[in-house]
Scaffold this motif. Structure first.
Motif, PDB file in Angstrom:
ATOM      1  N   UNK A  36      -5.115   7.168   3.728  1.00 15.79           N
ATOM      2  CA  UNK A  36      -5.286   7.269   5.179  1.00 15.79           C
ATOM      3  C   UNK A  36      -6.668   6.809   5.647  1.00 15.79           C
ATOM      4  N   UNK A  37      -7.651   6.814   4.744  1.00 15.83           N
ATOM      5  CA  UNK A  37      -9.014   6.430   5.119  1.00 15.83           C
ATOM      6  C   UNK A  37      -9.180   4.928   5.286  1.00 15.83           C
ATOM      7  N   UNK A  38      -8.197   4.163   4.851  1.00 16.62           N
ATOM      8  CA  UNK A  38      -8.244   2.698   4.915  1.00 16.62           C
ATOM      9  C   UNK A  38      -9.363   2.092   4.072  1.00 16.62           C
ATOM     10  N   UNK A  39      -9.874   2.841   3.110  1.00 15.03           N
ATOM     11  CA  UNK A  39     -10.822   2.264   2.147  1.00 15.03           C
ATOM     12  C   UNK A  39     -10.023   1.318   1.264  1.00 15.03           C
ATOM     13  N   UNK A  40     -10.489   0.080   1.093  1.00 14.93           N
ATOM     14  CA  UNK A  40      -9.739  -0.866   0.252  1.00 14.93           C
ATOM     15  C   UNK A  40      -9.617  -0.341  -1.183  1.00 14.93           C
ATOM     16  N   UNK A  41      -8.446  -0.554  -1.770  1.00 15.03           N
ATOM     17  CA  UNK A  41      -8.190  -0.181  -3.162  1.00 15.03           C
ATOM     18  C   UNK A  41      -7.852  -1.460  -3.916  1.00 15.03           C
ATOM     19  N   UNK A  42      -8.636  -1.763  -4.935  1.00 14.40           N
ATOM     20  CA  UNK A  42      -8.435  -2.965  -5.739  1.00 14.40           C
ATOM     21  C   UNK A  42      -7.777  -2.563  -7.052  1.00 14.40           C
ATOM     22  N   UNK A  43      -6.602  -3.130  -7.317  1.00  9.35           N
ATOM     23  CA  UNK A  43      -5.865  -2.859  -8.548  1.00  9.35           C
ATOM     24  C   UNK A  43      -6.214  -3.950  -9.551  1.00  9.35           C
ATOM     25  N   UNK A  53       5.179  -1.259 -12.693  1.00 14.20           N
ATOM     26  CA  UNK A  53       5.020   0.013 -11.964  1.00 14.20           C
ATOM     27  C   UNK A  53       4.939  -0.147 -10.458  1.00 14.20           C
ATOM     28  N   UNK A  54       4.682  -1.349  -9.979  1.00 16.65           N
ATOM     29  CA  UNK A  54       4.423  -1.541  -8.563  1.00 16.65           C
ATOM     30  C   UNK A  54       2.954  -1.294  -8.265  1.00 16.65           C
ATOM     31  N   UNK A  55       2.611  -1.406  -6.992  1.00 20.61           N
ATOM     32  CA  UNK A  55       1.232  -1.255  -6.532  1.00 20.61           C
ATOM     33  C   UNK A  55       1.135  -0.103  -5.540  1.00 20.61           C
ATOM     34  N   UNK A  56       0.049   0.634  -5.618  1.00 17.88           N
ATOM     35  CA  UNK A  56      -0.221   1.670  -4.629  1.00 17.88           C
ATOM     36  C   UNK A  56      -0.255   1.000  -3.257  1.00 17.88           C
ATOM     37  N   UNK A  57       0.411   1.588  -2.301  1.00 18.49           N
ATOM     38  CA  UNK A  57       0.522   0.993  -0.962  1.00 18.49           C
ATOM     39  C   UNK A  57      -0.861   0.579  -0.434  1.00 18.49           C
ATOM     40  N   UNK A  58      -0.955  -0.684  -0.004  1.00 22.47           N
ATOM     41  CA  UNK A  58      -2.181  -1.200   0.578  1.00 22.47           C
ATOM     42  C   UNK A  58      -3.191  -1.725  -0.422  1.00 22.47           C
ATOM     43  N   UNK A  59      -2.914  -1.573  -1.717  1.00 25.59           N
ATOM     44  CA  UNK A  59      -3.906  -2.028  -2.695  1.00 25.59           C
ATOM     45  C   UNK A  59      -3.890  -3.548  -2.822  1.00 25.59           C
ATOM     46  N   UNK A  60      -5.012  -4.061  -3.294  1.00 18.13           N
ATOM     47  CA  UNK A  60      -5.231  -5.499  -3.431  1.00 18.13           C
ATOM     48  C   UNK A  60      -5.225  -5.831  -4.917  1.00 18.13           C
ATOM     49  N   UNK A  61      -4.237  -6.604  -5.388  1.00 26.19           N
ATOM     50  CA  UNK A  61      -4.198  -6.927  -6.811  1.00 26.19           C
ATOM     51  C   UNK A  61      -5.183  -8.044  -7.170  1.00 26.19           C
ATOM     52  N   UNK A  62      -6.168  -7.714  -8.011  1.00 33.97           N
ATOM     53  CA  UNK A  62      -7.118  -8.713  -8.528  1.00 33.97           C
ATOM     54  C   UNK A  62      -7.290  -8.407 -10.016  1.00 33.97           C
ATOM     55  N   UNK A  63      -6.634  -9.189 -10.856  1.00 32.91           N
ATOM     56  CA  UNK A  63      -6.665  -8.943 -12.291  1.00 32.91           C
ATOM     57  C   UNK A  63      -8.081  -9.129 -12.850  1.00 32.91           C
ATOM     58  N   UNK A  64      -8.496  -8.191 -13.694  1.00 31.15           N
ATOM     59  CA  UNK A  64      -9.760  -8.343 -14.418  1.00 31.15           C
ATOM     60  C   UNK A  64      -9.475  -8.775 -15.849  1.00 31.15           C
ATOM     61  N   UNK A  83     -12.061 -10.710  -0.870  1.00 32.99           N
ATOM     62  CA  UNK A  83     -11.023  -9.798  -0.390  1.00 32.99           C
ATOM     63  C   UNK A  83     -11.544  -8.492   0.196  1.00 32.99           C
ATOM     64  N   UNK A  84     -12.756  -8.090  -0.205  1.00 35.03           N
ATOM     65  CA  UNK A  84     -13.281  -6.772   0.149  1.00 35.03           C
ATOM     66  C   UNK A  84     -14.710  -6.910   0.656  1.00 35.03           C
ATOM     67  N   UNK A  85     -15.063  -6.141   1.660  1.00 39.57           N
ATOM     68  CA  UNK A  85     -16.450  -6.077   2.117  1.00 39.57           C
ATOM     69  C   UNK A  85     -17.195  -5.166   1.142  1.00 39.57           C
ATOM     70  N   UNK A  86     -17.884  -5.768   0.193  1.00 42.50           N
ATOM     71  CA  UNK A  86     -18.544  -5.003  -0.869  1.00 42.50           C
ATOM     72  C   UNK A  86     -19.820  -4.313  -0.403  1.00 42.50           C
ATOM     73  N   UNK A  87     -20.145  -4.464   0.868  1.00 35.78           N
ATOM     74  CA  UNK A  87     -21.272  -3.703   1.432  1.00 35.78           C
ATOM     75  C   UNK A  87     -20.813  -2.301   1.840  1.00 35.78           C
ATOM     76  N   UNK A  88     -19.495  -2.094   1.805  1.00 37.20           N
ATOM     77  CA  UNK A  88     -18.899  -0.802   2.146  1.00 37.20           C
ATOM     78  C   UNK A  88     -18.180  -0.264   0.902  1.00 37.20           C
ATOM     79  N   UNK A  89     -17.941   1.035   0.857  1.00 38.83           N
ATOM     80  CA  UNK A  89     -17.225   1.600  -0.297  1.00 38.83           C
ATOM     81  C   UNK A  89     -15.823   1.011  -0.438  1.00 38.83           C
TER      82      UNK A  89
END
Length: 138
Positions: A36-43, A53-64, A83-89
């Motif tokens: 609910x916080x809308x903090x980006x989640x990177x999978x 397994x699928x992806x957690x809703x709203x997560x961004x898939x970026x393979x490491x 994909x993500x503003x890395x200046x924010x959590x």
């Protein structure tokens, strides 16, 4: 006497700047509050894991790491920063939190990012019945 004041100011400035370069790591479980916080989640898992397994809703898939354990850190960082503003959590998720624990430390200590490590990964998210969506490749 004047030199000691200049040196004290210099060292104080260096100390302040060095502290601001370090990011932070927060270890927590995936939750509805996080979603609910809308903090980006990177999978950071592999496409095979995303399909399984699928992806957690709203997560961004970026393979490491690939299926063989190889990684391309530059490619990962390029995609992360695009994909993500890395200046924010932002949060990281993998299967159980092992890979994200290592990556979160690196991103925090070396790059100064504020990272949330989802410490029990997608396994916990599924156990808690958080919304998980099927992976759809681009």
């Amino acid at each position: 006497m004047a030199w000691s004041i200049v040196l004290k100011k210099f060292f104080l400035t260096v100390l302040i700047l060095s502290v601001s370069l370090f990011g932070s790591i927060k270890n927590q479980e995936a939750s509805y509050e996080l979603l609910d916080s809308n903090i980006p989640i990177v999978d950071i898992r592999t496409p095979g894991e995303w399909k399984e397994t699928g992806l957690l809703k709203g997560s961004i898939p970026i393979m490491l790491f690939d299926e063989k354990g190889n990684y391309d850190l530059k490619d990962f960082l390029d995609k992360l920063n695009a994909s993500v503003d890395t200046k924010k959590p932002f949060a990281l998720i993998c299967r159980t939190g092992s890979r994200t624990k290592i990556l979160a430390q690196f991103l925090s200590q070396k790059l100064g990012y504020d990272v949330i490590n989802l410490k029990s990964g997608i396994v916990y998210a599924k156990y808690m019945r958080l919304p998980i969506l099927p992976y759809k490749p681009n």
